[in-house]
Motif scaffolding. Structure first.
Motif, PDB file in Angstrom:
ATOM      1  N   UNK A 199      -1.162  15.005  -8.443  1.00  0.00           N
ATOM      2  CA  UNK A 199      -2.264  15.557  -7.655  1.00  0.00           C
ATOM      3  C   UNK A 199      -1.416  16.327  -6.158  1.00  0.00           C
ATOM      4  N   UNK A 200      -1.888  17.088  -6.004  1.00  0.00           N
ATOM      5  CA  UNK A 200      -1.688  17.601  -4.205  1.00  0.00           C
ATOM      6  C   UNK A 200      -2.758  16.509  -3.352  1.00  0.00           C
ATOM      7  N   UNK A 201      -1.863  16.129  -2.189  1.00  0.00           N
ATOM      8  CA  UNK A 201      -1.958  16.087  -1.361  1.00  0.00           C
ATOM      9  C   UNK A 201      -3.877  15.853  -0.583  1.00  0.00           C
ATOM     10  N   UNK A 230       0.735  -0.976  -0.227  1.00  0.00           N
ATOM     11  CA  UNK A 230       0.173   0.369   0.235  1.00  0.00           C
ATOM     12  C   UNK A 230       0.840   1.553  -0.251  1.00  0.00           C
ATOM     13  N   UNK A 231       0.177   2.386  -0.948  1.00  0.00           N
ATOM     14  CA  UNK A 231       1.583   3.641  -0.638  1.00  0.00           C
ATOM     15  C   UNK A 231       0.237   4.393   0.514  1.00  0.00           C
ATOM     16  N   UNK A 232       2.161   5.256   0.845  1.00  0.00           N
ATOM     17  CA  UNK A 232       1.286   6.558   1.223  1.00  0.00           C
ATOM     18  C   UNK A 232       1.203   7.605   0.405  1.00  0.00           C
ATOM     19  N   UNK A 252       1.579   8.294  -3.464  1.00  0.00           N
ATOM     20  CA  UNK A 252       0.062   8.445  -4.631  1.00  0.00           C
ATOM     21  C   UNK A 252       0.183  10.027  -5.477  1.00  0.00           C
ATOM     22  N   UNK A 253       0.292  10.890  -4.678  1.00  0.00           N
ATOM     23  CA  UNK A 253       0.315  12.469  -4.819  1.00  0.00           C
ATOM     24  C   UNK A 253       1.486  12.662  -6.098  1.00  0.00           C
ATOM     25  N   UNK A 254       2.423  12.258  -5.848  1.00  0.00           N
ATOM     26  CA  UNK A 254       3.925  12.565  -6.829  1.00  0.00           C
ATOM     27  C   UNK A 254       3.294  10.825  -8.109  1.00  0.00           C
ATOM     28  N   UNK A 255       2.688  10.122  -8.091  1.00  0.00           N
ATOM     29  CA  UNK A 255       2.646   9.309  -8.815  1.00  0.00           C
ATOM     30  C   UNK A 255       1.887  10.069  -9.050  1.00  0.00           C
TER      31      UNK A 255
END
Length: 154
Positions: free
Chosen positions: A24-26, A12-14, A18-21
């Motif tokens: 988008x912004x967190x 699972x991703x932090x 996810x935002x980087x990949x």
């Protein structure tokens, strides 16, 4: 919406990843979650973690928004995708087929706008008889010339 019933997996991703990949912004992840477009799980330390399939869902949301699909329609479409497994190409194809008519209608309206926009640009009155875009059939002519919609009359 955070899903506490799904187990956390080691892959699972932090949120930052996810935002980087996803590009988008967190804060966008949190917004998508509040809107019911994606879900996360929580670690024992109460940190969000996202399953990898969320990347495709985010891409779908962004592309859908880019062509003018409402968040409500996006949410309804995503709700038809399977839980517990990454959606397949067939799942995504079925979903996109369901929007074909809506998108075709939108394309027709945009082509009409493109082809008739020069008749309306700059007039500002929204009630001219020749305005085929904002006032087809000149339904506002009874109020006279000028920006009658801005006065609250319709």
């Amino acid at each position: 919406m955070t899903d506490i019933n799904r187990e956390i997996r080691t892959h699972d991703l932090a949120p930052g990843e996810v935002a980087r990949r996803a590009g988008v912004a967190v804060s966008a992840l949190h917004f998508y979650e509040r809107e019911g477009l994606i879900t996360s799980v929580r670690t024992v330390g109460n940190q969000r973690r996202y399953h990898r399939d969320v990347l495709r869902r985010i891409a779908f949301v962004r592309v859908s928004q880019g062509v003018g699909i409402s968040l409500a329609d996006i949410r309804a479409a995503l709700a038809t995708l399977p839980e517990g497994r990454t959606p397949t190409k067939a799942d995504w194809a079925r979903l996109s087929r369901s929007w074909r008519t809506t998108l075709d209608e939108r394309i027709t309206r945009l082509e009409k706008l493109r082809d008739t926009l020069d008749d309306c640009i700059g007039c500002g009155c929204l009630s001219m008889q020749s305005c085929r875009l904002a006032n087809p059939g000149d339904t506002l002519s009874e109020y006279g010339d000028g920006p009658v919609r801005l006065l609250g009359r319709s």
